[in-house]
Design an enzyme around this catalytic site. Structure first.
Site, PDB file in Angstrom:
ATOM      1  N   HIS A   1      -3.561  -5.544   2.545  1.00  0.00           N
ATOM      2  CA  HIS A   1      -3.219  -5.745   3.949  1.00  0.00           C
ATOM      3  C   HIS A   1      -3.797  -7.091   4.358  1.00  0.00           C
ATOM      4  CE1 HIS A   1      -2.035  -1.545   4.283  1.00  0.00           C
ATOM      5  NE2 HIS A   1      -3.188  -1.197   3.736  1.00  0.00           N
TER       6      HIS A   1
ATOM      7  N   ARG B   1     -12.298   7.158  -0.981  1.00  0.00           N
ATOM      8  CA  ARG B   1     -11.395   6.154  -0.375  1.00  0.00           C
ATOM      9  C   ARG B   1     -11.948   4.768  -0.642  1.00  0.00           C
ATOM     10  NH1 ARG B   1      -7.473   5.312   3.399  1.00  0.00           N
ATOM     11  NH2 ARG B   1      -6.930   7.502   3.266  1.00  0.00           N
TER      12      ARG B   1
ATOM     13  N   CYS C   1       0.815  -1.224   0.000  1.00  0.00           N
ATOM     14  CA  CYS C   1       0.000   0.000   0.000  1.00  0.00           C
ATOM     15  C   CYS C   1       0.851   1.278   0.000  1.00  0.00           C
ATOM     16  CB  CYS C   1      -0.992  -0.064   1.154  1.00  0.00           C
ATOM     17  SG  CYS C   1      -2.347   1.093   0.952  1.00  0.00           S
TER      18      CYS C   1
HETATM   19  N1  GLN Z   1      -1.951   6.897   2.648  1.00  0.00           N
HETATM   20  C1  GLN Z   1      -2.106   6.058   1.476  1.00  0.00           C
HETATM   21  C2  GLN Z   1      -3.477   6.168   0.851  1.00  0.00           C
HETATM   22  O1  GLN Z   1      -4.443   6.474   1.519  1.00  0.00           O
HETATM   23  C3  GLN Z   1      -1.760   4.626   1.826  1.00  0.00           C
HETATM   24  C4  GLN Z   1      -2.728   3.987   2.778  1.00  0.00           C
HETATM   25  C5  GLN Z   1      -2.286   2.642   3.270  1.00  0.00           C
HETATM   26  O2  GLN Z   1      -1.121   2.325   3.343  1.00  0.00           O
HETATM   27  N2  GLN Z   1      -3.258   1.813   3.626  1.00  0.00           N
HETATM   28  O3  GLN Z   1      -3.595   5.923  -0.329  1.00  0.00           O
END
Ligand code: GLN
Length: 237
Positions: A194, A128, A94
């Site tokens: 994840h 998101r 990520c």
């Molecule tokens: N901050 C990054 C995003 O929101 C990565 C998030 C994460 O590692 N889960 O895209």
């Protein structure tokens, strides 16, 4: 520590471990030890230079501010870049994927330089993405579907030197409309998954171990909990 000990670098767990991705290094160590291979996790924090001498590296996810600190540190101490150049496997999750790219834009629109190991760029998406993600691997090195949990605002576009890790069958992956998940380039495997990803995808863990050891195959391991977890997660589809 024996000279034959396989050393797994856990890069910046102090800033890039928000989602339990440090577990990937624990899975790698466990799967090696179960096969009688001596393995250790070496934590590299913001207080440490990044060594280029380790056998295998993992880098987790994190928030925008944390990944900016990580980008700066990995630029200042380019041990990871040197290790990847000599072929040491690197797993990036990520924010780790984003930091290894050319640049990424934070959700408030700031563009931050990545370390340029991956030919990718990342910009914020309209919404998101949070939820389960499943993909079919696009490499012959993997045969099982990959599963994980994604939580990111950034959407990643791949340049010509980067190949996708998988084709999305559930969830979003690299970005809305892309239909792909993760990145393969050189010795780097990067993914939005994840989980930790390697607890859910033991075949991927073994691929990284085999590459670190320079062997084609490893003796299979049966772990009932891992099989059960995989079955449960694939049922999402
Ligand atoms: N901050 C990054 C995003 O929101 C990565 C998030 C994460 O590692 N889960 O895209």
């Amino acid at each position: 520590m024996a000279e034959s000990t396989v050393r797994i670098g856990l890069i910046l767990p102090d800033v890039m471990g928000t989602y339990g991705d440090g577990g990937n290094s624990v899975v790698l160590r466990r799967r090696m030890r179960m096969r009688g291979i001596d393995a250790e996790v070496v934590e590299i924090t913001l207080d440490d230079p990044v060594p280029d001498s380790l056998d295998l590296y993992t880098l987790g996810g994190g928030e925008d501010a944390a990944q900016t600190l990580a980008s700066r540190h990995l630029t200042r101490y380019p041990g990871l870049q040197r290790a990847a150049e000599r072929g040491a496997p690197v797993l990036a999750i990520c924010a780790g994927l984003q930091v290894l790219g050319r640049w990424y834009e934070t959700s408030d629109g700031r563009r931050v330089d990545g370390i340029g190991m991956l030919d990718v760029t990342t910009s914020p998406q309209a919404v998101r993405t949070i939820g389960e993600v499943i993909s079919e691997p696009l490499t012959d090195a993997l045969t099982c579907a990959l599963t994980g949990f994604e939580n990111h605002r950034g959407g990643t576009a791949l340049g010509p030197d980067a190949a996708p890790l998988g084709r999305v069958t559930h969830g979003v992956g690299n970005g809305a409309g892309e239909g792909t998940e993760g990145v393969l380039q050189g010795s780097v495997v990067a993914t939005y998954m994840h989980g930790p990803a390697l607890a859910r995808n033991p075949e991927l863990a073994d691929l990284l171990i085999a590459r670190a050891l320079g062997v084609d195959t490893l003796a299979p391991l049966e772990i009932d909990e891992v099989t059960r977890l995989r079955r449960e997660r694939l049922a999402v589809r």
